[in-house]
Write a protein that holds these residues in place. Structure first.
Motif, PDB file in Angstrom:
ATOM      1  N   ILE A 380       0.845  -1.197   0.000  1.00  0.00           N
ATOM      2  CA  ILE A 380       0.000   0.000   0.000  1.00  0.00           C
ATOM      3  C   ILE A 380       0.881   1.247   0.000  1.00  0.00           C
ATOM      4  O   ILE A 380       2.050   1.183   0.358  1.00  0.00           O
ATOM      5  N   ILE A 384      -2.434   5.718   1.736  1.00  0.00           N
ATOM      6  CA  ILE A 384      -3.440   4.744   2.167  1.00  0.00           C
ATOM      7  C   ILE A 384      -3.168   4.325   3.611  1.00  0.00           C
ATOM      8  O   ILE A 384      -4.086   4.138   4.407  1.00  0.00           O
ATOM      9  N   GLU A 387      -4.755   6.707   5.883  1.00  0.00           N
ATOM     10  CA  GLU A 387      -6.193   6.477   5.847  1.00  0.00           C
ATOM     11  C   GLU A 387      -6.559   5.265   6.734  1.00  0.00           C
ATOM     12  O   GLU A 387      -7.547   5.289   7.471  1.00  0.00           O
ATOM     13  N   VAL A 403      -7.776  -3.695   3.511  1.00  0.00           N
ATOM     14  CA  VAL A 403      -7.023  -3.601   2.255  1.00  0.00           C
ATOM     15  C   VAL A 403      -7.481  -4.675   1.275  1.00  0.00           C
ATOM     16  O   VAL A 403      -7.734  -4.416   0.093  1.00  0.00           O
ATOM     17  N   GLU A 406     -11.247  -4.059   0.094  1.00  0.00           N
ATOM     18  CA  GLU A 406     -11.545  -2.879  -0.716  1.00  0.00           C
ATOM     19  C   GLU A 406     -10.526  -2.641  -1.804  1.00  0.00           C
ATOM     20  O   GLU A 406     -10.559  -1.616  -2.486  1.00  0.00           O
ATOM     21  N   LEU A 408      -7.174  -1.920  -1.897  1.00  0.00           N
ATOM     22  CA  LEU A 408      -6.490  -0.641  -1.743  1.00  0.00           C
ATOM     23  C   LEU A 408      -5.007  -0.751  -2.056  1.00  0.00           C
ATOM     24  O   LEU A 408      -4.233   0.150  -1.768  1.00  0.00           O
ATOM     25  N   ARG A 457      -3.789   5.431  -4.250  1.00  0.00           N
ATOM     26  CA  ARG A 457      -3.242   4.075  -4.338  1.00  0.00           C
ATOM     27  C   ARG A 457      -1.953   3.994  -5.142  1.00  0.00           C
ATOM     28  O   ARG A 457      -1.277   2.975  -5.110  1.00  0.00           O
TER      29      ARG A 457
END
Lengths: 472, 93
Positions: A380, A384, A387, A403, A406, A408, A457
């Motif tokens: 990642i 991210i 987040e 992760v 979704e 990510l 991303r």
């Protein structure tokens, strides 16, 4: 503008509820929060005739440990005294406290390069809790009394008037509270476990402000009082010596009717209680039990984990659980600097935003470290990661799961990113022009735009590479 | 010297309401009491350790263990001044 006559000094009397299981002079439980009024009482803490106090040894132990941690001299012989006064919060019409020979005297606590003197430390019983009905402290029709709190051991710590700003008071109190927590002597989560009387002297007058409960109230009470006194002096008035009561609802102080002078309390030794003789061995045994204290822990963090002193201080002085969390993370993840940086920025910010402490949150060292590991693995992006910290604190949901679910993970497909970059260049012609004219910083703007398009991303390094190529 | 002011002050600290005659009477009696205690001043205590307690006992402690006390009902049994499980008392200032 502040002139010399308006300089002030502050001294504190701090009352801390000691973290014992039972009360100071009887076996009633101190676990009073959320229970029915007057349901944790006995003849002793209700002051019924014929009842006798029996001293809780742990309260003395805690007192000795705190006195040692605050560099105080411990009196080899101490006694309890009766302080007589007629308020319904003490049904026997005296409070068992200390006067002639208290537990300890003459210590200090260091805050940022300044020593705050400790004048004395004494042990006493807490009075009952009063509820003012039909008005406030000066106008109520009557009071309701709950004696559950009566008899809980308090440590009273009296400082010298060494504070010259409210910032110093705040720092001192947070440090003191931290030390007592490390000693296991104090639990800040218990209601009204820290109560403060403050003496503020400006231009010769000395005002005592009572009824300040907890850290935040101290700041409001002191700020209000300093401004009030300053205004009096600016109008050419004189600050009168008096006792004032802090009202936490309006954040103001108000004058109380002149109270008794010290000699009016008619202190006498309490003959129901025996002398407490504290010898070297008792003190030594307890000293051996004193754990690593916050300042030492900061030093060790710097040496052992090679993190910056600033970070070490933030971690240790946030709270004990936060510092424990740091060490647990370091046990399972070998990059202390990363852990520290992420803890003092993103993790702390999210905890504060949600108004919870680390141990109230569902954040675990394993899950937190997962975020850092995923960044290391290149799975990642840092953005991210940030987040994820936010969402982990808010929901407690395992970051790796978020992760996976979704999707990510970092975008690595070069072609995909090239498409994004092309779009960004087309949409931001001004920035492109700036860059070509020599404003190299414009590229950061373009990277930001491209990152945003991928929902954070993309790998920023790769984006920069592609952008540089396209801008050639 | 004991004067009426001192008697009034002491009475107020003890929350006693005294009449003017009583104040007069007690002023005189206070004086006698203090006079009687003056005898103690004649004793030479130069090399005597101060005594804080009639019994020479020390370090009598209880371990920090919770014991059961009274129920709320029992705690409030002896008073008629009660409300919702609380004792009722006068305003304090």
């Amino acid at each position: 503008m502040k002139n010399k006559a308006e300089e002030f000094v502050i001294g504190l009397e701090i009352h801390l509820a000691l973290n014992t299981k039972s009360k100071l002079f009887c076996g009633c439980s101190t676990n009073i929060s959320g229970v029915e009024p007057n349901s944790l009482c006995c003849p002793t803490c209700l002051g019924l005739p014929g009842s006798k106090p029996r001293v809780n040894k742990r309260a003395i132990d805690f007192g000795i440990m705190v006195a040692k941690a605050l560099n105080c001299e411990i009196n080899p012989r101490m006694f309890f005294s009766r302080k007589s006064y007629f308020y319904p919060d003490m049904p026997k019409n005296f409070q068992i406290s200390q006067y002639e020979l208290p537990l300890a005297k003459g210590g200090y606590l260091k805050i940022s390069e300044k020593k705050i003197g400790i004048r004395r430390i004494q042990i006493e019983e807490d009075p009952g809790r009063l509820i003012h009905v039909g008005g406030d402290i000066t106008s109520a029709e009557y009071v309701l009394v709950d004696y559950n709190r009566s008899g809980i051991p308090l440590l009273e710590i009296v400082t010298e008037p060494d504070f010259t700003s409210t910032g110093e008071v705040k720092e001192f109190l947070s440090k003191l509270s931290m030390i007592l927590q490390y000693l296991g002597a104090y639990d800040p989560k218990k209601e009204a476990s820290m109560r403060i009387d403050a003496n503020i002297s400006m231009g010769g007058g000395r005002v005592e402000v009572k009824n300040i409960t907890g850290f935040k109230a101290v700041e409001s009470a002191l700020s209000y009082e300093i401004i009030r006194q300053r205004n009096i002096m600016r109008r050419g008035g004189k600050v009168v010596r008096e006792t004032r009561h802090f009202d936490p609802v309006s954040n103001t102080t108000r004058s109380l009717r002149a109270k008794e002078m010290e000699e009016d309390y008619g202190f006498i030794l309490d003959t129901d209680l025996a002398e407490v003789a504290i010898d070297e061995k008792w003190i030594k045994d307890l000293e051996n039990k004193i754990p690593e204290l916050p300042d030492e822990r900061v030093r060790r963090f710097v040496e052992e984990y090679k993190i910056s002193e600033r970070n070490a201080k933030v971690i240790v002085y946030t709270d004990k659980a936060f510092a424990d969390f740091f060490e647990k993370c370091c046990e399972i993840y070998d990059k202390p600097t990363q852990v520290a940086n992420w803890m003092v920025t993103d993790l702390l910010k999210s905890l504060n935003y949600n108004k919870i402490s680390i141990d109230e949150s569902e954040v675990e060292p394993e899950g937190f470290v997962e975020i850092l590991k995923m960044i290391d693995e290149g799975k990642i992006s840092g953005r991210i990661g940030k987040e994820l910290v936010k969402r982990y604190v808010a929901s407690g949901k395992n970051p790796r799961e978020i992760v996976e679910e979704e999707d990510l993970t970092v975008l690595r497909g070069r072609e995909e990113l090239e498409e994004v970059v092309k779009k960004v260049l087309k949409e931001n012609k001004n920035a492109v022009e700036d860059y070509r004219k020599g404003n190299k910083k414009a590229i950061e703007f373009l990277i930001g735009k491209a990152l945003a398009k991928t929902g954070g991303r993309a790998d920023p390094k790769l984006l920069r590479e592609i952008l540089l190529e396209f801008l050639k | 010297m004991i004067n009426k002011e001192i008697v009034r002050h002491v009475a107020e600290l003890a929350r006693l309401k005294l009449s003017e005659e009583e104040i007069e009477k007690y002023s005189e009696q206070f004086e006698h009491i203090l006079e009687a205690f003056k005898i103690l001043d004649e004793v030479d205590t130069e090399d005597v350790e101060p005594s804080f307690h009639p019994l020479e006992i020390k370090n009598v402690f209880r371990e920090d263990e919770v014991e059961s006390g009274l129920s709320q009902e029992k705690a409030l049994l002896n008073t008629k001044h009660k409300e919702k499980g609380y004792f009722k008392g006068p305003r304090i200032v």
